[in-house]
Design a protein around this motif. Structure first.
Motif: not given
Length: 69
Positions: A39-56
């Motif tokens: 975000a600081q470099t200005g390159r970030l256009v889109y980011v999704s919501a965090p999702r757990l990998m699952g399991g342990d």
């Protein structure tokens, strides 16, 4: 291939070349640091919501779209 088809294909390739899309996986703290830097470099256009990998697995994954300058 007609001239119109070649022009359309070239325009699509140029638009696609402007962005990099990727999945990143890590701890919430690591992901926050990566996203802050993007975000600081200005390159970030889109980011999704965090999702757990699952399991342990306690890591999260997020989808990013970055400008390629």
């Amino acid at each position: 291939m007609t001239t119109r088809e070649r022009t359309f294909a070239k325009a699509n390739n140029q638009r696609a070349a402007q962005f990099t899309e990727m999945w990143i996986v890590g701890s919430p703290e690591d992901l926050a640091a990566m996203l802050h830097a993007a975000a600081q470099t200005g390159r970030l256009v889109y980011v999704s919501a965090p999702r757990l990998m699952g399991g342990d697995d306690t890591r999260h994954r997020r989808y990013l779209r970055l400008r390629t300058y």
